[in-house]
Design a protein around this motif. Structure first.
Motif, mmCIF file in Angstrom:
data_model
loop_
_atom_site.group_PDB
_atom_site.id
_atom_site.type_symbol
_atom_site.label_atom_id
_atom_site.label_comp_id
_atom_site.label_asym_id
_atom_site.label_seq_id
_atom_site.Cartn_x
_atom_site.Cartn_y
_atom_site.Cartn_z
ATOM 1 N N ALA A 4 0.847 -1.188 0.000
ATOM 2 C CA ALA A 4 0.000 0.000 0.000
ATOM 3 C C ALA A 4 0.887 1.244 0.000
ATOM 4 O O ALA A 4 2.006 1.227 0.516
ATOM 5 C CB ALA A 4 -0.911 0.001 1.218
ATOM 6 N N MET A 7 -1.297 7.938 -2.598
ATOM 7 C CA MET A 7 -1.521 8.147 -4.022
ATOM 8 C C MET A 7 -1.154 9.556 -4.462
ATOM 9 O O MET A 7 -1.336 10.520 -3.705
ATOM 10 C CB MET A 7 -2.999 7.937 -4.352
ATOM 11 C CG MET A 7 -3.455 6.511 -4.202
ATOM 12 S SD MET A 7 -5.203 6.320 -4.634
ATOM 13 C CE MET A 7 -5.134 6.528 -6.430
ATOM 14 N N ARG A 15 -6.443 2.656 -13.542
ATOM 15 C CA ARG A 15 -5.911 1.302 -13.407
ATOM 16 C C ARG A 15 -4.401 1.275 -13.197
ATOM 17 O O ARG A 15 -3.837 0.239 -12.871
ATOM 18 C CB ARG A 15 -6.270 0.469 -14.635
ATOM 19 C CG ARG A 15 -7.761 0.346 -14.847
ATOM 20 C CD ARG A 15 -8.083 -0.223 -16.214
ATOM 21 N NE ARG A 15 -7.402 0.550 -17.249
ATOM 22 C CZ ARG A 15 -6.832 0.038 -18.333
ATOM 23 N NH1 ARG A 15 -6.907 -1.249 -18.573
ATOM 24 N NH2 ARG A 15 -6.216 0.801 -19.210
ATOM 25 N N PRO A 17 -0.827 2.237 -11.237
ATOM 26 C CA PRO A 17 -0.442 2.525 -9.843
ATOM 27 C C PRO A 17 -0.161 4.022 -9.703
ATOM 28 O O PRO A 17 0.579 4.593 -10.501
ATOM 29 C CB PRO A 17 0.819 1.683 -9.632
ATOM 30 C CG PRO A 17 1.315 1.340 -10.981
ATOM 31 C CD PRO A 17 0.158 1.421 -11.928
ATOM 32 N N ARG A 19 1.509 6.147 -7.475
ATOM 33 C CA ARG A 19 2.445 6.360 -6.366
ATOM 34 C C ARG A 19 2.951 7.791 -6.372
ATOM 35 O O ARG A 19 3.213 8.359 -7.433
ATOM 36 C CB ARG A 19 3.653 5.442 -6.501
ATOM 37 C CG ARG A 19 3.339 3.986 -6.415
ATOM 38 C CD ARG A 19 4.614 3.173 -6.670
ATOM 39 N NE ARG A 19 4.347 1.773 -6.833
ATOM 40 C CZ ARG A 19 4.362 0.890 -5.838
ATOM 41 N NH1 ARG A 19 4.636 1.280 -4.621
ATOM 42 N NH2 ARG A 19 4.108 -0.375 -6.075
ATOM 43 N N SER A 102 -6.033 -9.268 -9.958
ATOM 44 C CA SER A 102 -5.551 -8.215 -9.065
ATOM 45 C C SER A 102 -6.306 -6.916 -9.309
ATOM 46 O O SER A 102 -6.970 -6.749 -10.329
ATOM 47 C CB SER A 102 -4.047 -8.000 -9.271
ATOM 48 O OG SER A 102 -3.757 -7.846 -10.657
ATOM 49 N N TYR A 104 -7.060 -2.686 -7.155
ATOM 50 C CA TYR A 104 -6.740 -1.734 -6.094
ATOM 51 C C TYR A 104 -7.978 -1.354 -5.296
ATOM 52 O O TYR A 104 -9.018 -1.034 -5.866
ATOM 53 C CB TYR A 104 -6.199 -0.429 -6.685
ATOM 54 C CG TYR A 104 -4.956 -0.564 -7.525
ATOM 55 C CD1 TYR A 104 -3.721 -0.836 -6.934
ATOM 56 C CD2 TYR A 104 -4.997 -0.403 -8.900
ATOM 57 C CE1 TYR A 104 -2.571 -0.931 -7.700
ATOM 58 C CE2 TYR A 104 -3.850 -0.503 -9.676
ATOM 59 C CZ TYR A 104 -2.643 -0.762 -9.067
ATOM 60 O OH TYR A 104 -1.509 -0.858 -9.838
ATOM 61 N N ASP A 106 -8.779 1.690 -2.756
ATOM 62 C CA ASP A 106 -8.280 2.965 -2.264
ATOM 63 C C ASP A 106 -9.108 3.343 -1.041
ATOM 64 O O ASP A 106 -10.342 3.232 -1.063
ATOM 65 C CB ASP A 106 -8.433 4.068 -3.309
ATOM 66 C CG ASP A 106 -7.736 3.748 -4.629
ATOM 67 O OD1 ASP A 106 -6.805 2.928 -4.633
ATOM 68 O OD2 ASP A 106 -8.138 4.327 -5.657
ATOM 69 N N GLN A 116 -3.580 3.803 -1.671
ATOM 70 C CA GLN A 116 -3.903 2.754 -2.637
ATOM 71 C C GLN A 116 -3.355 1.427 -2.121
ATOM 72 O O GLN A 116 -2.192 1.333 -1.719
ATOM 73 C CB GLN A 116 -3.301 3.080 -4.001
ATOM 74 C CG GLN A 116 -3.774 2.156 -5.090
ATOM 75 C CD GLN A 116 -3.561 2.761 -6.468
ATOM 76 O OE1 GLN A 116 -2.420 2.951 -6.894
ATOM 77 N NE2 GLN A 116 -4.640 3.054 -7.154
ATOM 78 N N ILE A 117 -4.219 0.403 -2.114
ATOM 79 C CA ILE A 117 -3.851 -0.921 -1.625
ATOM 80 C C ILE A 117 -3.912 -1.888 -2.797
ATOM 81 O O ILE A 117 -4.971 -2.103 -3.376
ATOM 82 C CB ILE A 117 -4.817 -1.384 -0.513
ATOM 83 C CG1 ILE A 117 -4.891 -0.346 0.610
ATOM 84 C CG2 ILE A 117 -4.396 -2.755 0.021
ATOM 85 C CD1 ILE A 117 -6.070 -0.551 1.557
ATOM 86 N N PHE A 118 -2.760 -2.427 -3.158
ATOM 87 C CA PHE A 118 -2.702 -3.393 -4.259
ATOM 88 C C PHE A 118 -3.085 -4.759 -3.720
ATOM 89 O O PHE A 118 -2.483 -5.267 -2.773
ATOM 90 C CB PHE A 118 -1.304 -3.442 -4.868
ATOM 91 C CG PHE A 118 -1.169 -4.466 -5.949
ATOM 92 C CD1 PHE A 118 -1.837 -4.313 -7.156
ATOM 93 C CD2 PHE A 118 -0.384 -5.593 -5.772
ATOM 94 C CE1 PHE A 118 -1.729 -5.266 -8.165
ATOM 95 C CE2 PHE A 118 -0.254 -6.551 -6.767
ATOM 96 C CZ PHE A 118 -0.932 -6.375 -7.963
ATOM 97 N N ASP A 138 -6.611 -3.276 -11.959
ATOM 98 C CA ASP A 138 -5.322 -2.750 -12.392
ATOM 99 C C ASP A 138 -5.235 -2.942 -13.912
ATOM 100 O O ASP A 138 -6.243 -3.241 -14.565
ATOM 101 C CB ASP A 138 -4.168 -3.400 -11.628
ATOM 102 C CG ASP A 138 -4.031 -4.891 -11.881
ATOM 103 O OD1 ASP A 138 -4.728 -5.446 -12.762
ATOM 104 O OD2 ASP A 138 -3.214 -5.520 -11.187
#
Length: 179
Positions: A4, A7, A15, A17, A19, A102, A104, A106, A116-118, A138
């Protein structure tokens, strides 16, 4: 293991990431202080997994289904993806267990910043009632997830602002006590 981070505010593809640069990680301990719980399970054996059975019994998760979010598998796919990504809350906990693929989740922190949590195969997350959150796929555009509920499922999402609901007020009180 779940990852995580805080963001950025880029309007690019949801979709991707998002970061911050440099990256600002969000720890499992921080997520716990927000009321978010995480578990890692054996998704290859979810049908017979004694750990999942134990969790379901302990948490009283009496109802479950499996949803596949993929363009050719989910009716009204585009509409659903937009709905899932609208910032909202629920009046009950949201429990999701990723069986394949997979995406995310948020969530908002105490200062209203997005984390954001993957989530990927084997990850289970519980978002507490009243937390503002959203979900998106994603870049692989596929997830298969188990949805768990205490009792009959309630699918109602309340888009922000929804601060007058008792579940939100209780969540805000929880955050204040955690401070």
């Amino acid at each position: 293991m779940v990852e995580a981070w805080y963001m950025d505010e880029s309007p690019e593809d949801q979709r991707a990431p998002h970061r911050l640069q440099p990256n600002r990680a969000a720890s499992l301990d921080l997520l716990r202080r927000l009321g978010v719980t995480y578990r890692r399970l054996d998704a290859d054996n979810y049908e017979t997994d004694p750990v999942l059975k134990e969790i379901r019994t302990a948490e009283n998760y009496s109802w479950m289904d499996i949803i596949t979010i993929q363009k050719d598998k989910l009716p009204n796919y585009e509409e659903k993806i937009k709905t899932f990504y609208e910032e909202h809350l629920h009046l009950d906990d949201e429990i999701r267990y990723i069986l394949d693929g997979s995406g995310y989740f948020d969530v908002r922190d105490k200062d209203d910043k997005w984390i954001q949590i993957f989530m990927e195969k084997g990850d289970m997350i519980t978002l507490p009632a009243g937390i503002y959150h959203r979900f998106t796929l994603d870049e692989n555009n596929y997830v298969k997830a188990m949805r768990l509920f205490v009792g009959e499922p309630v699918w109602t999402a309340y888009n922000r602002p929804a601060d007058d609901f008792p579940a939100r007020k209780q969540y805000v009180k929880f955050l204040a006590e955690e401070a």
